[in-house]
Design a protein around this motif. Sequence first.
Motif, PDB file in Angstrom:
ATOM      1  N   THR A 289       0.835  -1.187   0.000  1.00  0.00           N
ATOM      2  CA  THR A 289       0.000   0.000   0.000  1.00  0.00           C
ATOM      3  C   THR A 289       0.873   1.240   0.000  1.00  0.00           C
ATOM      4  OG1 THR A 289      -1.756  -1.139   1.209  1.00  0.00           O
ATOM      5  CG2 THR A 289      -1.775   1.266   1.249  1.00  0.00           C
ATOM      6  N   THR A 290       0.633   2.102  -0.970  1.00  0.00           N
ATOM      7  CA  THR A 290       1.409   3.335  -1.072  1.00  0.00           C
ATOM      8  C   THR A 290       0.539   4.509  -0.669  1.00  0.00           C
ATOM      9  OG1 THR A 290       2.721   2.424  -2.867  1.00  0.00           O
ATOM     10  CG2 THR A 290       2.747   4.810  -2.610  1.00  0.00           C
ATOM     11  N   SER A 291       1.029   5.337   0.252  1.00  0.00           N
ATOM     12  CA  SER A 291       0.311   6.546   0.626  1.00  0.00           C
ATOM     13  C   SER A 291       1.015   7.737  -0.004  1.00  0.00           C
ATOM     14  CB  SER A 291       0.233   6.707   2.141  1.00  0.00           C
ATOM     15  OG  SER A 291       1.513   6.851   2.700  1.00  0.00           O
ATOM     16  N   PHE A 292       0.260   8.801  -0.187  1.00  0.00           N
ATOM     17  CA  PHE A 292       0.742   9.981  -0.878  1.00  0.00           C
ATOM     18  C   PHE A 292       0.734  11.169   0.085  1.00  0.00           C
ATOM     19  CE2 PHE A 292      -1.100   7.011  -3.941  1.00  0.00           C
ATOM     20  CZ  PHE A 292       0.005   6.818  -4.760  1.00  0.00           C
ATOM     21  N   PRO A 293       1.122  12.372  -0.342  1.00  0.00           N
ATOM     22  CA  PRO A 293       1.276  13.480   0.614  1.00  0.00           C
ATOM     23  C   PRO A 293       0.063  13.756   1.494  1.00  0.00           C
ATOM     24  CG  PRO A 293       2.336  14.058  -1.447  1.00  0.00           C
ATOM     25  CD  PRO A 293       1.653  12.738  -1.674  1.00  0.00           C
ATOM     26  N   GLY A 294      -1.145  13.548   1.014  1.00  0.00           N
ATOM     27  CA  GLY A 294      -2.325  13.769   1.853  1.00  0.00           C
ATOM     28  C   GLY A 294      -2.644  12.621   2.779  1.00  0.00           C
ATOM     29  N   GLY A 295      -1.851  11.558   2.729  1.00  0.00           N
ATOM     30  CA  GLY A 295      -2.069  10.406   3.603  1.00  0.00           C
ATOM     31  C   GLY A 295      -3.030   9.376   3.042  1.00  0.00           C
ATOM     32  N   ALA A 296      -3.716   9.690   1.936  1.00  0.00           N
ATOM     33  CA  ALA A 296      -4.668   8.760   1.353  1.00  0.00           C
ATOM     34  C   ALA A 296      -3.935   7.686   0.540  1.00  0.00           C
ATOM     35  CB  ALA A 296      -5.664   9.509   0.468  1.00  0.00           C
ATOM     36  N   THR A 297      -4.607   6.603   0.290  1.00  0.00           N
ATOM     37  CA  THR A 297      -4.040   5.519  -0.519  1.00  0.00           C
ATOM     38  C   THR A 297      -4.939   5.253  -1.719  1.00  0.00           C
ATOM     39  OG1 THR A 297      -5.222   3.752   0.643  1.00  0.00           O
ATOM     40  CG2 THR A 297      -3.103   4.465   1.571  1.00  0.00           C
ATOM     41  N   LEU A 298      -4.360   4.682  -2.743  1.00  0.00           N
ATOM     42  CA  LEU A 298      -5.129   4.332  -3.931  1.00  0.00           C
ATOM     43  C   LEU A 298      -6.224   3.327  -3.592  1.00  0.00           C
ATOM     44  CD1 LEU A 298      -5.461   4.691  -6.974  1.00  0.00           C
ATOM     45  CD2 LEU A 298      -3.729   2.903  -7.309  1.00  0.00           C
ATOM     46  N   ALA A 299      -5.986   2.527  -2.571  1.00  0.00           N
ATOM     47  CA  ALA A 299      -6.991   1.541  -2.170  1.00  0.00           C
ATOM     48  C   ALA A 299      -8.292   2.211  -1.729  1.00  0.00           C
ATOM     49  CB  ALA A 299      -6.439   0.670  -1.040  1.00  0.00           C
TER      50      ALA A 299
ATOM     51  N   LEU B   4     -11.961  15.778   0.411  1.00  0.00           N
ATOM     52  CA  LEU B   4     -11.168  16.958   0.725  1.00  0.00           C
ATOM     53  C   LEU B   4      -9.757  16.770   0.184  1.00  0.00           C
ATOM     54  CD1 LEU B   4     -12.212  17.761   4.412  1.00  0.00           C
ATOM     55  CD2 LEU B   4     -13.294  18.474   2.264  1.00  0.00           C
ATOM     56  N   ILE B   5      -9.181  17.849  -0.325  1.00  0.00           N
ATOM     57  CA  ILE B   5      -7.821  17.810  -0.849  1.00  0.00           C
ATOM     58  C   ILE B   5      -7.002  18.910  -0.183  1.00  0.00           C
ATOM     59  CG2 ILE B   5      -8.462  16.785  -3.052  1.00  0.00           C
ATOM     60  CD1 ILE B   5      -8.344  19.566  -4.305  1.00  0.00           C
ATOM     61  N   SER B   6      -5.682  18.783  -0.266  1.00  0.00           N
ATOM     62  CA  SER B   6      -4.769  19.747   0.332  1.00  0.00           C
ATOM     63  C   SER B   6      -3.625  19.998  -0.646  1.00  0.00           C
ATOM     64  CB  SER B   6      -4.243  19.202   1.666  1.00  0.00           C
ATOM     65  OG  SER B   6      -3.451  20.164   2.335  1.00  0.00           O
ATOM     66  N   MET B   7      -3.060  21.216  -0.594  1.00  0.00           N
ATOM     67  CA  MET B   7      -2.047  21.635  -1.569  1.00  0.00           C
ATOM     68  C   MET B   7      -0.645  21.436  -1.023  1.00  0.00           C
ATOM     69  SD  MET B   7      -1.881  25.324  -3.581  1.00  0.00           S
ATOM     70  CE  MET B   7      -3.310  24.923  -4.608  1.00  0.00           C
ATOM     71  N   PHE B   8       0.252  20.941  -1.894  1.00  0.00           N
ATOM     72  CA  PHE B   8       1.619  20.634  -1.499  1.00  0.00           C
ATOM     73  C   PHE B   8       2.610  21.220  -2.503  1.00  0.00           C
ATOM     74  CE2 PHE B   8      -0.981  17.567   0.631  1.00  0.00           C
ATOM     75  CZ  PHE B   8      -0.355  17.352   1.848  1.00  0.00           C
TER      76      PHE B   8
ATOM     77  N   GLY C  36       6.963  17.943  -1.645  1.00  0.00           N
ATOM     78  CA  GLY C  36       6.081  17.201  -0.752  1.00  0.00           C
ATOM     79  C   GLY C  36       5.732  17.923   0.528  1.00  0.00           C
ATOM     80  N   SER C  37       6.308  19.094   0.774  1.00  0.00           N
ATOM     81  CA  SER C  37       5.955  19.877   1.954  1.00  0.00           C
ATOM     82  C   SER C  37       4.636  20.606   1.728  1.00  0.00           C
ATOM     83  CB  SER C  37       7.057  20.891   2.275  1.00  0.00           C
ATOM     84  OG  SER C  37       7.235  21.803   1.200  1.00  0.00           O
ATOM     85  N   GLY C  38       3.953  20.925   2.813  1.00  0.00           N
ATOM     86  CA  GLY C  38       2.679  21.603   2.703  1.00  0.00           C
ATOM     87  C   GLY C  38       2.826  23.032   2.211  1.00  0.00           C
ATOM     88  N   PHE C  39       1.897  23.490   1.373  1.00  0.00           N
ATOM     89  CA  PHE C  39       1.918  24.853   0.875  1.00  0.00           C
ATOM     90  C   PHE C  39       1.634  25.804   2.036  1.00  0.00           C
ATOM     91  CE2 PHE C  39      -0.365  28.373  -1.437  1.00  0.00           C
ATOM     92  CZ  PHE C  39       0.790  28.938  -1.956  1.00  0.00           C
ATOM     93  N   ALA C  40       2.551  26.731   2.270  1.00  0.00           N
ATOM     94  CA  ALA C  40       2.540  27.506   3.516  1.00  0.00           C
ATOM     95  C   ALA C  40       1.357  28.448   3.648  1.00  0.00           C
ATOM     96  CB  ALA C  40       3.845  28.304   3.633  1.00  0.00           C
ATOM     97  N   ALA C  41       0.704  28.822   2.556  1.00  0.00           N
ATOM     98  CA  ALA C  41      -0.416  29.752   2.638  1.00  0.00           C
ATOM     99  C   ALA C  41      -1.748  29.047   2.862  1.00  0.00           C
ATOM    100  CB  ALA C  41      -0.490  30.605   1.370  1.00  0.00           C
ATOM    101  N   GLU C  42      -1.747  27.723   2.958  1.00  0.00           N
ATOM    102  CA  GLU C  42      -2.992  26.995   3.186  1.00  0.00           C
ATOM    103  C   GLU C  42      -3.262  26.863   4.684  1.00  0.00           C
ATOM    104  OE1 GLU C  42      -4.943  22.564   2.689  1.00  0.00           O
ATOM    105  OE2 GLU C  42      -3.327  23.146   1.323  1.00  0.00           O
TER     106      GLU C  42
END
Length: 459
Positions: free
Chosen positions: A2-12, A107-111, A115-121
């Motif tokens: 299982t691979t997770s991505f920057p938002g912590g979600a997985t393709l599964a 919900l989505i989040s900007m990076f 891979g670091s979080g976008f500082a203005a979010e």
Amino acid sequence: MTTSFPGGATLAEAQAFLDRYPDVQAIDIILTDCHGIGRGKTIRRHELESLFASGRGLPASMFAQDVAGDDVEGTGLVLEDGGGDLRCWPLAGTLGFLPATGRGLVLISMFNPDGSGFAAEPRHALLRQVKRAEALGFAPMGALEVEFYLVDRERDGNGRMQPARYPLTGRRSGNTNTMSVDELDEMSPFFDAVYEGAAALDLPLEALISEYACGQYELTIRYRDLMRAADDVILAKRLLRSTARRFGMEACFMAKPFGQMAGSGMHLHLSLADEGGANLFADPAEGALSPLMLQAIGGVRGTIGETMAVLAPFQNSWRRFASVNYSPGNDAWGVENRTVALRVPSGSGKARHFEHRVAGVDANPYLVAAVTLGGALDGIGAGADPGPATLGNAYENAPAHSLPRDWLGAIERLEGSDFARRVLGEPLHRGFVAIKKAEYMRMALEVSEAEWALYGFSV
């Protein structure tokens, strides 16, 4: 694997959703802006797996927009980077089905590219404070209560907005009906649909009450880790809005939609747990409050004045403090006292926490949680003394502290606040202040009908 991505979600997660809802053809992808407003796209079913596997590009300038969606140049986020996109990724656990719309949502989040979080979010500002707490051995826990009005699409005979009719009976009540079970029954077809939607979204809605005004309600949400608690508010408001529209009414999250009626708050309940989940704010002995919690309260008390533009972010927000019914425009604290800003509820000493009661429901939950947790951690680090608890009516006898008296004063206090700059981060602090200044000027130039009626041909 299982691979997770920057938002912590997985393709599964995406694959499980598509298997569970074979007839769903569209999914709303929602990025929460500085105001708590959802921005994004509606994608088609075949695009969902790609969203989870590769993310989706959206313009960073969405965090430079005022509440109307217009760019604000002073944010430094409009065309400084050429107007390019940054990658947004789904947030784990937020993909669900919304029965009212027949669509999915996530919900989505900007990076940033690294891979670091976008500082203005705003969500990343809260995440930084959560990580700060975790580095100190604390697990922030919380819940936010949501107060709101249900209003009719049709205006009254004077052209004013009015509370919605009950879907069960078609009646419209003019009574306050505080905590009326009969009112909830008459509104039950709508709220039954809301709870059905909450189950499909895995959104832990709990108690419902009719609040302190005609057409006003409050929903509580289950206590859990603070990041998910803030996400819950975004999902709950989306659910309420979408469902209300299908019933011929609108869910209104203005802080003060009716001048002579109660305002709507968003009360944040906060505690800290240890790594094993034990409540560190629990009473150490019968009749004694936790020193750690008192230090946290002391820290938050010291920052309320600097963060009022976060807690009350719009011109309308300040109308809520004009009528003090359960809308504390102070920085007092007390035990089982609803007139103070920081209330320690009664109940089990093992479940002890405090409630921040100042923010309006129009505030961004990520920002409210970030400045509250940041203030609490500062207070713990400094061993802050909250001072004596306020007894009785804090509207009349709370200690006199220097809080902003209006929206412009609050914006100026936030602009000069080292605390806010540190907690929000420089890009978000600068952008948020610029947006609020632009909104202030926009409203300052707007002449209302009330002004014409009172002054137009009299002065």
